[in-house]
Design an enzyme around this catalytic site. Sequence first.
Site, short mmCIF file in Angstrom:
data_model
loop_
_atom_site.label_atom_id
_atom_site.label_comp_id
_atom_site.label_asym_id
_atom_site.label_seq_id
_atom_site.Cartn_x
_atom_site.Cartn_y
_atom_site.Cartn_z
N LEU A 41 0.89 -1.25 -0.07
CA LEU A 41 -0.04 -0.19 -0.14
C LEU A 41 0.90 1.31 0.05
O LEU A 41 0.22 2.30 -0.13
CB LEU A 41 -1.00 -0.07 1.18
CG LEU A 41 -2.02 -0.96 1.09
CD1 LEU A 41 -2.85 -1.12 2.50
CD2 LEU A 41 -3.04 -0.87 0.02
N TYR A 147 5.60 8.53 13.40
CA TYR A 147 4.27 7.72 13.68
C TYR A 147 3.58 8.44 14.27
O TYR A 147 2.20 8.57 13.85
CB TYR A 147 4.86 6.69 14.69
CG TYR A 147 3.75 5.56 14.97
CD1 TYR A 147 3.43 4.63 14.04
CD2 TYR A 147 2.91 5.54 16.33
CE1 TYR A 147 2.62 3.59 14.42
CE2 TYR A 147 2.17 4.66 16.50
CZ TYR A 147 1.86 3.69 15.75
OH TYR A 147 0.92 2.73 16.02
P1 NAI Z 1 0.81 -5.81 12.82
O1 NAI Z 1 2.18 -5.56 12.23
O2 NAI Z 1 0.73 -7.22 13.46
O3 NAI Z 1 -0.13 -5.65 11.45
C1 NAI Z 1 0.03 -4.63 10.46
C2 NAI Z 1 -0.28 -5.12 9.28
O4 NAI Z 1 -0.09 -4.23 8.27
C3 NAI Z 1 0.82 -6.39 8.79
O5 NAI Z 1 -0.12 -7.50 8.43
C4 NAI Z 1 1.40 -5.53 7.72
O6 NAI Z 1 1.82 -6.77 6.70
C5 NAI Z 1 0.52 -4.72 6.96
N1 NAI Z 1 0.92 -3.56 6.20
C6 NAI Z 1 2.08 -2.74 6.75
N2 NAI Z 1 2.64 -2.25 5.85
C7 NAI Z 1 1.93 -2.48 4.68
C8 NAI Z 1 2.03 -2.18 3.22
N3 NAI Z 1 2.94 -1.23 2.77
N4 NAI Z 1 0.95 -2.64 2.61
C9 NAI Z 1 0.21 -3.52 3.00
N5 NAI Z 1 -0.01 -3.82 4.14
C10 NAI Z 1 1.11 -3.48 5.17
O7 NAI Z 1 0.61 -4.57 13.66
P2 NAI Z 1 -0.95 -4.29 14.61
O8 NAI Z 1 -0.26 -3.85 15.64
O9 NAI Z 1 -1.89 -5.13 14.34
O10 NAI Z 1 -1.27 -2.89 13.78
C11 NAI Z 1 -2.40 -2.45 13.10
C12 NAI Z 1 -2.91 -1.13 13.19
O11 NAI Z 1 -2.94 -0.90 14.58
C13 NAI Z 1 -1.51 -0.08 12.65
O12 NAI Z 1 -2.27 0.83 12.13
C14 NAI Z 1 -0.88 0.35 14.03
O13 NAI Z 1 -0.20 1.40 13.94
C15 NAI Z 1 -2.05 0.50 14.82
N6 NAI Z 1 -1.92 0.42 16.40
C16 NAI Z 1 -1.17 -0.60 16.95
C17 NAI Z 1 -0.72 -0.69 18.43
C18 NAI Z 1 0.00 -1.60 18.67
O14 NAI Z 1 0.15 -1.57 20.02
N7 NAI Z 1 0.06 -2.87 18.25
C19 NAI Z 1 -1.50 0.57 19.12
C20 NAI Z 1 -1.86 1.58 18.46
C21 NAI Z 1 -2.30 1.48 17.15
#
Ligand code: NAI
Length: 249
Positions: A41, A147
């Site tokens: 993306l 971020y």
């Molecule tokens: P995660 O790393 O488990 O999942 C993130 C997903 O986004 C992954 O499957 C990854 O492949 C995908 N992704 C990343 N870059 C991409 C790209 N260029 N194109 C397509 N897909 C892409 O992380 P998580 O924690 O589930 O994160 C999900 C959302 O939650 C994110 O937006 C993160 O910023 C947000 N978030 C997470 C927190 C945490 O503590 N885990 C806290 C606050 C927000």
Amino acid sequence: MTIAITGSGSGIGAATAAALRAAGHDIIGIDLRNADITVDLADAAARDAAVGEILRRSGGALDAVVLCAGVGPQVPDPNLVVEVNYRATVALLDALLPALQKGENPAAVVVSSVASTQIKWEDNPINKGNEAEAFAQAGDFAGSYAYASSKNAVTVAVRERAAAWGAAGVRLNTVAPGSVETPLLQAGLDDPRYGEAIRNFVAPIGRNGKPEEIASLIVYLLGPQAGFIHGAQFVIDGGIDAQTRPTAV
Ligand code: NAI
């Protein structure tokens, strides 16, 4: 319902996809890997093609969209953080609105972060248009600055769309998680610059969140019981925002 979910391959997105699949909905998962539509993306042309593929698979009508794909502060390139967390998210929101308008009781949820509150929009380099200079000056902490800037910008982008999306009949909200046990959090914990600060960022509730707990809020926000919830941000962080900013209401 037919529901498109970015970031469906891992963490919060995967938990959301699993919960919605278990409830009998059709999911179109979009991610770098482990997805129905495999796409980077961060690549504007590839994400346009992915939008085309979402529309083809959904027949041009979506009942819900969850934009969860994101990268964490430990990623070395601050521009990649802004591109994935902010620009790609806003591009998909705007591109998928016409399909949502053709859906039934349509709604979208964007996954922002409590980090969105760590910076003011007036000071946000994405708003000021001086990202390159600002991130360069942040040195080792460019990633966490990028971020927080990207999450602040995406929350503002959602709030700015509340009037138009309300008039279009599509509800749109953000969730703002604190620390949630996913590979993204683990990558931050493993990073020597950020690990200690993240470890010390303990919520009053005494633990980090689980992806399923964020997924259950997202599922609620997409459903009919959330029919009057629009343009809002839901902090889901075990109380850490209340603890650090008790008077910021
Ligand atoms: P995660 O790393 O488990 O999942 C993130 C997903 O986004 C992954 O499957 C990854 O492949 C995908 N992704 C990343 N870059 C991409 C790209 N260029 N194109 C397509 N897909 C892409 O992380 P998580 O924690 O589930 O994160 C999900 C959302 O939650 C994110 O937006 C993160 O910023 C947000 N978030 C997470 C927190 C945490 O503590 N885990 C806290 C606050 C927000």
